[in-house]
Design a protein around this motif. Structure first.
Motif, PDB file in Angstrom:
ATOM      1  N   UNK A 242      33.297  32.303  35.026  1.00  0.00           N
ATOM      2  CA  UNK A 242      33.801  32.711  33.708  1.00  0.00           C
ATOM      3  C   UNK A 242      33.085  33.973  33.214  1.00  0.00           C
ATOM      4  N   UNK A 243      31.791  34.071  33.481  1.00  0.00           N
ATOM      5  CA  UNK A 243      31.038  35.251  33.030  1.00  0.00           C
ATOM      6  C   UNK A 243      31.656  36.521  33.611  1.00  0.00           C
ATOM      7  N   UNK A 244      32.067  36.466  34.850  1.00  0.00           N
ATOM      8  CA  UNK A 244      32.695  37.650  35.463  1.00  0.00           C
ATOM      9  C   UNK A 244      34.098  37.871  34.914  1.00  0.00           C
ATOM     10  N   UNK A 245      34.759  36.762  34.653  1.00  0.00           N
ATOM     11  CA  UNK A 245      36.129  36.833  34.126  1.00  0.00           C
ATOM     12  C   UNK A 245      36.156  37.506  32.759  1.00  0.00           C
ATOM     13  N   UNK A 246      35.134  37.215  31.957  1.00  0.00           N
ATOM     14  CA  UNK A 246      35.100  37.739  30.584  1.00  0.00           C
ATOM     15  C   UNK A 246      34.813  39.235  30.541  1.00  0.00           C
ATOM     16  N   UNK A 247      34.471  39.811  31.683  1.00  0.00           N
ATOM     17  CA  UNK A 247      34.298  41.258  31.791  1.00  0.00           C
ATOM     18  C   UNK A 247      35.619  41.973  32.015  1.00  0.00           C
ATOM     19  N   UNK A 248      36.663  41.188  32.162  1.00  0.00           N
ATOM     20  CA  UNK A 248      38.001  41.745  32.453  1.00  0.00           C
ATOM     21  C   UNK A 248      38.923  41.327  31.316  1.00  0.00           C
ATOM     22  N   UNK A 249      40.145  41.902  31.254  1.00  0.00           N
ATOM     23  CA  UNK A 249      41.104  41.352  30.292  1.00  0.00           C
ATOM     24  C   UNK A 249      41.399  39.913  30.726  1.00  0.00           C
ATOM     25  N   UNK A 250      40.866  38.952  29.949  1.00  0.00           N
ATOM     26  CA  UNK A 250      40.731  37.590  30.470  1.00  0.00           C
ATOM     27  C   UNK A 250      42.065  36.900  30.796  1.00  0.00           C
ATOM     28  N   UNK A 251      43.057  37.049  29.925  1.00  0.00           N
ATOM     29  CA  UNK A 251      44.326  36.346  30.203  1.00  0.00           C
ATOM     30  C   UNK A 251      45.036  36.968  31.413  1.00  0.00           C
ATOM     31  N   UNK A 264      53.224  32.783  40.751  1.00  0.00           N
ATOM     32  CA  UNK A 264      53.323  34.100  40.111  1.00  0.00           C
ATOM     33  C   UNK A 264      53.890  33.971  38.697  1.00  0.00           C
ATOM     34  N   UNK A 265      53.013  34.105  37.716  1.00  0.00           N
ATOM     35  CA  UNK A 265      53.434  34.001  36.313  1.00  0.00           C
ATOM     36  C   UNK A 265      53.625  35.369  35.676  1.00  0.00           C
ATOM     37  N   UNK A 266      53.581  36.405  36.479  1.00  0.00           N
ATOM     38  CA  UNK A 266      53.790  37.754  35.959  1.00  0.00           C
ATOM     39  C   UNK A 266      52.581  38.244  35.177  1.00  0.00           C
ATOM     40  N   UNK A 267      52.797  39.279  34.379  1.00  0.00           N
ATOM     41  CA  UNK A 267      51.719  39.881  33.590  1.00  0.00           C
ATOM     42  C   UNK A 267      51.707  39.260  32.203  1.00  0.00           C
ATOM     43  N   UNK A 268      50.555  39.304  31.539  1.00  0.00           N
ATOM     44  CA  UNK A 268      50.580  38.850  30.150  1.00  0.00           C
ATOM     45  C   UNK A 268      51.436  39.811  29.317  1.00  0.00           C
ATOM     46  N   UNK A 269      51.899  39.308  28.223  1.00  0.00           N
ATOM     47  CA  UNK A 269      52.779  40.141  27.386  1.00  0.00           C
ATOM     48  C   UNK A 269      51.934  41.083  26.521  1.00  0.00           C
ATOM     49  N   UNK A 270      52.344  42.324  26.468  1.00  0.00           N
ATOM     50  CA  UNK A 270      51.641  43.312  25.630  1.00  0.00           C
ATOM     51  C   UNK A 270      51.682  42.883  24.175  1.00  0.00           C
ATOM     52  N   UNK A 271      50.648  43.105  23.403  1.00  0.00           N
ATOM     53  CA  UNK A 271      49.507  43.980  23.691  1.00  0.00           C
ATOM     54  C   UNK A 271      48.387  43.359  24.531  1.00  0.00           C
ATOM     55  N   UNK A 272      48.544  42.107  25.006  1.00  0.00           N
ATOM     56  CA  UNK A 272      47.515  41.593  25.928  1.00  0.00           C
ATOM     57  C   UNK A 272      47.543  42.478  27.172  1.00  0.00           C
ATOM     58  N   UNK A 273      46.351  42.849  27.630  1.00  0.00           N
ATOM     59  CA  UNK A 273      46.301  43.807  28.728  1.00  0.00           C
ATOM     60  C   UNK A 273      46.345  43.144  30.101  1.00  0.00           C
ATOM     61  N   UNK A 274      47.077  43.770  30.992  1.00  0.00           N
ATOM     62  CA  UNK A 274      46.987  43.318  32.384  1.00  0.00           C
ATOM     63  C   UNK A 274      45.675  43.821  32.990  1.00  0.00           C
ATOM     64  N   UNK A 275      45.298  43.296  34.142  1.00  0.00           N
ATOM     65  CA  UNK A 275      44.125  43.820  34.835  1.00  0.00           C
ATOM     66  C   UNK A 275      44.514  45.182  35.406  1.00  0.00           C
ATOM     67  N   UNK A 276      43.745  46.251  35.109  1.00  0.00           N
ATOM     68  CA  UNK A 276      44.098  47.558  35.670  1.00  0.00           C
ATOM     69  C   UNK A 276      43.977  47.545  37.200  1.00  0.00           C
ATOM     70  N   UNK A 277      44.800  48.371  37.857  1.00  0.00           N
ATOM     71  CA  UNK A 277      44.863  48.347  39.325  1.00  0.00           C
ATOM     72  C   UNK A 277      43.485  48.502  39.967  1.00  0.00           C
ATOM     73  N   UNK A 278      42.633  49.349  39.391  1.00  0.00           N
ATOM     74  CA  UNK A 278      41.332  49.576  40.041  1.00  0.00           C
ATOM     75  C   UNK A 278      40.369  48.389  39.890  1.00  0.00           C
TER      76      UNK A 278
END
Ligand code: NAY
Length: 292
Positions: A242-251, A264-278
């Protein structure tokens, strides 16, 4: 009340590539979780993005859950919304499709008085015969459930518990003492599950449970059987993840890991952020660590 005692996953909502509710994927997620020994699901909460969906979409997600769930699988429908009208409509719907309980945050954005919040929650109860679970999450709603308001809510026989997401287990213990042994306390912060159980929580409702259900079922079972050292080892392991997860857009990150596990549940809905590709390689590494 035993059907509410255990690990309850605050499940993701699933969308297709165009961002539309994907009922098929919702069903797959329910099947994935049910196979891993969780007690049930909490639909349309924070992790479930209920507040970012239309009333129609929320109904469709719940219907997909009901269609896919095994018989003895508990479903709590989060029906909290900013308007009482939407919450009442969702409460009626939840009852009509056979959900086991309702839950709701207080209304957000406007500063509503305690009396106004009580009325808001009471309207949902009046609209359905279902048990009701208060969702107390002051950090996001800006509204803190006071002991006097909880006392008032206890006068409604439908109020069976509180799902409590605060960084202190003191409040959890105090609410449990106020509600008594038959009043249910649901631990909110996943990283505090074992602490919450130790101070009287009857169950846990959590978003990261969805990506690592086995680990949280193991914490719960070890605690129930008095194997505290083992429970602590599992909780420590979960917290490292969880500690590592919280460093990212968690949802977004939870959804990526659920996808790596096969749904595959797709991406979270904006404005919740997806994980950036990098950052995706870091999510992959976290997934591998989790599965090791
Ligand atoms: C919900 O409604 O999604 C939940 O009950 C999940 C509670 C989560 N809290 C929030 C704010 O989303 O699972 C936790 C949380 O994501 C986890 O503890 C990581 O901090």
């Amino acid at each position: 009340l035993s059907k509410f005692k255990g690990i309850i996953v605050a499940m993701n909502s699933c969308y297709d590539r165009n961002g539309r509710v994907d009922e098929g994927a919702v069903g797959e997620l329910v099947a994935f979780l049910a196979k891993r020994g969780v007690k049930g699901v909490y639909v349309g909460g924070s992790t479930g993005e209920g507040m970012l969906q239309s009333v129609e979409e929320r109904k469709r997600v719940l219907e997909a859950v009901m269609a896919a769930k095994p018989l003895d699988f508990t479903v709590i429908a989060h029906v909290g919304a900013i308007t009482t009208r939407d919450s009442v409509e969702l409460a009626e719907h939840a009852e009509s499709v056979g959900a086991d309980a309702l839950s709701a945050i207080p209304p957000f954005y406007y500063r509503i008085s305690e009396h106004g919040v009580e009325e808001h929650w009471a309207s949902m109860m009046r609209a359905s015969g279902l048990p009701f679970i208060i969702y107390h999450i002051p950090a996001t709603t800006g509204f803190s459930l006071s002991k006097p308001l909880l006392q008032k809510m206890l006068a409604y026989p439908q109020t069976i518990g509180v799902k409590i997401t605060t960084p202190s287990t003191y409040e959890l213990q105090q609410f449990k003492a106020l509600g008594g042994p038959d009043f249910l306390l649901f631990n909110g912060p996943d990283e505090q599950l074992l602490a919450g159980l130790s101070l009287g929580a009857d169950a846990g409702i959590g978003g990261t449970y969805g990506m690592m259900p086995e680990l949280f079922v193991a914490i719960y079972e070890a605690f129930r059987q008095g194997r505290m050292e083992e429970a602590r080892t599992y909780q420590t392991w979960a917290n490292d993840i969880i500690a590592e997860l919280l460093d990212m857009p968690v949802y977004g990150a939870i959804k990526e890991i659920v996808k790596m596990r096969g749904v595959d549940c797709g991406q979270p809905r904006l404005p919740l952020e997806p994980v950036p590709a990098d950052r995706l390689p870091a999510v992959r590494k976290l997934y591998e660590k989790m599965m090791s």
